[in-house]
Scaffold this motif. Structure first.
Motif, PDB file in Angstrom:
ATOM      1  N   TRP A 285       0.796  -1.114  -0.050  1.00  0.00           N
ATOM      2  CA  TRP A 285       0.068   0.132   0.177  1.00  0.00           C
ATOM      3  C   TRP A 285       0.922   1.274  -0.056  1.00  0.00           C
ATOM      4  O   TRP A 285       0.725   2.085  -0.651  1.00  0.00           O
ATOM      5  N   GLN A 286       1.887   1.410   0.775  1.00  0.00           N
ATOM      6  CA  GLN A 286       2.846   2.521   0.976  1.00  0.00           C
ATOM      7  C   GLN A 286       3.325   2.748  -0.338  1.00  0.00           C
ATOM      8  O   GLN A 286       3.632   3.824  -0.876  1.00  0.00           O
ATOM      9  N   ARG A 287       3.967   1.734  -1.038  1.00  0.00           N
ATOM     10  CA  ARG A 287       4.414   1.907  -2.401  1.00  0.00           C
ATOM     11  C   ARG A 287       3.354   2.371  -3.461  1.00  0.00           C
ATOM     12  O   ARG A 287       3.690   3.516  -4.373  1.00  0.00           O
ATOM     13  N   GLN A 288       2.344   2.013  -3.338  1.00  0.00           N
ATOM     14  CA  GLN A 288       1.225   2.513  -4.223  1.00  0.00           C
ATOM     15  C   GLN A 288       0.953   3.880  -4.035  1.00  0.00           C
ATOM     16  O   GLN A 288       0.828   4.925  -5.014  1.00  0.00           O
ATOM     17  N   GLN A 289       0.906   4.336  -2.736  1.00  0.00           N
ATOM     18  CA  GLN A 289       0.714   5.712  -2.302  1.00  0.00           C
ATOM     19  C   GLN A 289       1.825   6.713  -2.464  1.00  0.00           C
ATOM     20  O   GLN A 289       1.410   7.837  -2.862  1.00  0.00           O
ATOM     21  N   ALA A 290       2.904   6.152  -2.916  1.00  0.00           N
ATOM     22  CA  ALA A 290       4.199   7.174  -3.054  1.00  0.00           C
ATOM     23  C   ALA A 290       3.940   7.894  -3.938  1.00  0.00           C
ATOM     24  O   ALA A 290       4.789   9.094  -3.938  1.00  0.00           O
ATOM     25  N   ASP A 291       3.471   7.482  -5.097  1.00  0.00           N
ATOM     26  CA  ASP A 291       3.426   8.352  -6.451  1.00  0.00           C
ATOM     27  C   ASP A 291       2.078   9.157  -6.629  1.00  0.00           C
ATOM     28  O   ASP A 291       1.765   9.656  -7.575  1.00  0.00           O
ATOM     29  N   GLY A 292       1.000   9.035  -5.501  1.00  0.00           N
ATOM     30  CA  GLY A 292      -0.078   9.543  -5.619  1.00  0.00           C
ATOM     31  C   GLY A 292      -0.135  11.150  -5.482  1.00  0.00           C
ATOM     32  O   GLY A 292       0.789  11.741  -4.952  1.00  0.00           O
ATOM     33  N   ALA A 293      -1.087  11.776  -5.478  1.00  0.00           N
ATOM     34  CA  ALA A 293      -1.297  13.277  -5.699  1.00  0.00           C
ATOM     35  C   ALA A 293      -0.977  13.834  -4.127  1.00  0.00           C
ATOM     36  O   ALA A 293      -0.287  14.805  -3.975  1.00  0.00           O
ATOM     37  N   VAL A 294      -1.526  13.284  -3.029  1.00  0.00           N
ATOM     38  CA  VAL A 294      -1.206  13.561  -1.879  1.00  0.00           C
ATOM     39  C   VAL A 294       0.158  13.501  -1.356  1.00  0.00           C
ATOM     40  O   VAL A 294       0.701  14.600  -0.757  1.00  0.00           O
ATOM     41  N   VAL A 295       0.618  12.650  -1.548  1.00  0.00           N
ATOM     42  CA  VAL A 295       2.079  12.470  -1.188  1.00  0.00           C
ATOM     43  C   VAL A 295       2.856  13.401  -1.860  1.00  0.00           C
ATOM     44  O   VAL A 295       4.028  13.981  -1.268  1.00  0.00           O
ATOM     45  N   GLN A 296       2.837  13.367  -3.303  1.00  0.00           N
ATOM     46  CA  GLN A 296       3.590  14.418  -4.165  1.00  0.00           C
ATOM     47  C   GLN A 296       3.236  15.680  -3.793  1.00  0.00           C
ATOM     48  O   GLN A 296       4.308  16.538  -3.793  1.00  0.00           O
ATOM     49  N   GLY A 297       2.077  16.193  -3.290  1.00  0.00           N
ATOM     50  CA  GLY A 297       1.965  17.427  -2.880  1.00  0.00           C
ATOM     51  C   GLY A 297       3.007  17.729  -1.579  1.00  0.00           C
ATOM     52  O   GLY A 297       3.110  18.799  -1.448  1.00  0.00           O
ATOM     53  N   GLU A 298       2.659  16.778  -0.760  1.00  0.00           N
ATOM     54  CA  GLU A 298       3.405  17.090   0.717  1.00  0.00           C
ATOM     55  C   GLU A 298       4.916  16.970   0.230  1.00  0.00           C
ATOM     56  O   GLU A 298       5.785  17.736   0.958  1.00  0.00           O
ATOM     57  N   LEU A 299       5.343  16.062  -0.615  1.00  0.00           N
ATOM     58  CA  LEU A 299       6.870  16.200  -0.949  1.00  0.00           C
ATOM     59  C   LEU A 299       7.486  17.662  -1.451  1.00  0.00           C
ATOM     60  O   LEU A 299       8.393  17.898  -1.072  1.00  0.00           O
ATOM     61  N   ALA A 300       6.376  18.212  -2.186  1.00  0.00           N
ATOM     62  CA  ALA A 300       6.837  19.660  -2.792  1.00  0.00           C
ATOM     63  C   ALA A 300       6.846  20.647  -1.350  1.00  0.00           C
ATOM     64  O   ALA A 300       7.698  21.500  -1.588  1.00  0.00           O
TER      65      ALA A 300
END
Length: 467
Positions: free
Chosen positions: A195-210
């Motif tokens: 699940w974690q690896r599926q979420q890693a490229d998602g919009a929520v995680v990518q937005g927080e990464l920015a």
């Protein structure tokens, strides 16, 4: 260490389950490859058990815990060039009993500490396992010291609390001749890793990464003055120094936090940042801390590596008052919690791709302030209490941590002994206490007007290498 290459379904590997590693597991695996068997990545803990203990029941309870949690049956291998979890369908461990009753009481404590340190610094082989060890020291007829040592790849400190809780419930049941009454687990750690690896490229995680890339852009490294120059390569020897803070002082700080609309954690962190400013003469630096990383209720009862590191950027520029600084730290902490879904491993790869898996060019100082997740327990006439652990190695140059126990808040520092003398750390903890006492009385004073710390060491040139 030669890493094992397996293929899914390969008969030579036995009947095992092969799943992706989590991002945290991948980083610890890479760290282990740089220094195979490094015990710094262990999570050792020890307990005192008082009462008429049956070691056979204890061993049975631990093996039931291993059966319940797949992560405790996990090793790491390479499949198709990638690190993977290899999960055995079953695994039994032995719990050896070392009898110390024949040793004179005057030297027995020293032998307990020696064996505790030996166990804490056990060198695991991630490819063969098991990555979870238990041993028992019999110190008297009705007193034992229990040593539990998992590798970080399979557990975090929250997990230790789960292990002790399940141990108590299972021992109680087995001592009565009953079966386990623990509820079945709805998911396993492997499910989380997928699940974690599926979420890693998602919009929520990518937005927080920015957000994090902007927040930590051009972050200066805290240059805390060392007593000895850094070696040409990383070193990990460590020990722990601790003191008990007066209840009156911590109560006063809690009142300050309440008045300022801040958490106790962020108020204590603000005080630490004042101390570090006086030692380093820096007003901009990062301090790391850890969050539980269990954002879903189904993850709360799971043993495994979930904790996530976040970096809190301290801003002491412009000579703020203590009150203003607490507000700044509170805002930084609130934003960190709001953006905690990004795994530190993702951030590290983005910000320091050439340094991954090492964190030492981003931060070298860590801060923890929490209630101890491992609670005292009583089961089947046995009383279980936590004994302070021996250091397995220096995760950071300085790891300043406060843990709330029955007697109050204990302030401790685990430190790299190749960099610091014990006297320096004792002075640091004393200066931290003085600063806490000062801010309780000088909330609206600029931080520059707080009493100066005496004998603050000057920075020692240590070269460019970051361990």
């Amino acid at each position: 260490m030669i890493q094992k290459e397996i293929e899914v379904g390969d008969a030579t590997s036995g009947e095992v389950y092969v799943l992706p590693v989590s991002l945290g597991q991948e980083r610890f695996w890479r760290l282990d490859r740089l220094n195979p068997g490094n015990p710094t990545w262990n999570v050792p803990v020890r307990f005192r058990l008082q009462g008429a203990l049956d070691p056979t029941i204890l061993e049975r309870a631990f093996n039931e815990i291993i059966l319940r949690h797949e992560t405790l049956r996990t090793t790491v291998a390479i499949a198709a060039g990638q690190a993977v979890q290899v999960i055995k369908p079953s695994l039994n461990i032995e719990v050896p009993v070392i009898d110390l009753r024949h040793i004179e009481k005057t030297v027995r404590d020293g032998e307990i500490d020696r064996l505790s340190l030996q166990e804490a610094r056990w060198r695991f082989d991630l490819t063969t396992g098991p990555l979870f060890r238990v041993s028992l020291l019999r110190v008297d007829d009705n007193e034992h010291v229990l040593l539990v040592t998992p590798h970080h790849v399979v557990a975090d400190y929250w997990s230790i609390g789960l292990i002790s809780k399940e141990l108590g419930a299972l021992y109680e049941a087995y001592a009565r001749g009953a079966r386990s009454s623990l509820p079945d687990l709805t998911v396993q750690y492997g499910d989380y890793a997928v699940w974690q690896r599926q979420q890693a490229d998602g919009a929520v995680v990518q937005g927080e990464l920015a957000y994090w890339k902007t927040q930590l852009e051009h972050l200066p490294l805290l240059e805390f003055p060392t007593d000895h120059p850094r070696a040409s390569g990383p070193t990990y020897d460590a020990t722990i120094t601790s003191v008990l803070l007066p209840v009156e002082l911590t109560d006063a700080i809690r009142e300050v936090a309440n008045r300022e609309g801040a958490t106790f954690f962020n108020t204590m962190l603000a005080a630490l940042s004042i101390v570090l400013r006086q030692y380093s003469a820096q007003t901009d630096f990062g301090i790391a801390t850890q969050v539980a990383g269990r954002s879903n209720v189904d993850l709360e009862p799971l043993i495994g590596l979930f904790i996530n590191t976040v970096i809190l950027r301290m801003d002491l520029s412009g000579d703020p008052t203590v009150s203003q600084l607490i507000a700044r730290v509170q805002e930084v902490g609130s934003q960190a919690i709001a953006h905690q879904h990004v795994r530190f491993e993702q951030l590290l790869k983005d910000l320091r791709p050439d340094d991954y898996p090492s964190h030492h060019t981003l931060f070298r100082t860590n801060f923890i302030c929490q209630r101890d997740p491992v609670k005292p327990l009583e089961f089947a006439g046995i009383k279980l209490t936590v004994i302070p652990s021996k250091s397995q190695g220096a995760l950071y140059d300085l790891n300043v941590f406060l843990v709330l126990r029955n007697e109050g808040w204990r302030l401790a520092c685990e430190y790299n002994t190749d960099l610091f003398e014990a006297s320096t750390i004792t002075r640091l903890l004393g200066d931290y206490r003085k600063t806490l006492e000062s801010i309780a009385q000088n909330l609206h004073q600029p931080i520059s007007r707080l009493p100066r710390l005496r004998d603050v060491p000057q920075p020692l040139s240590s070269g460019a290498h970051a361990a």
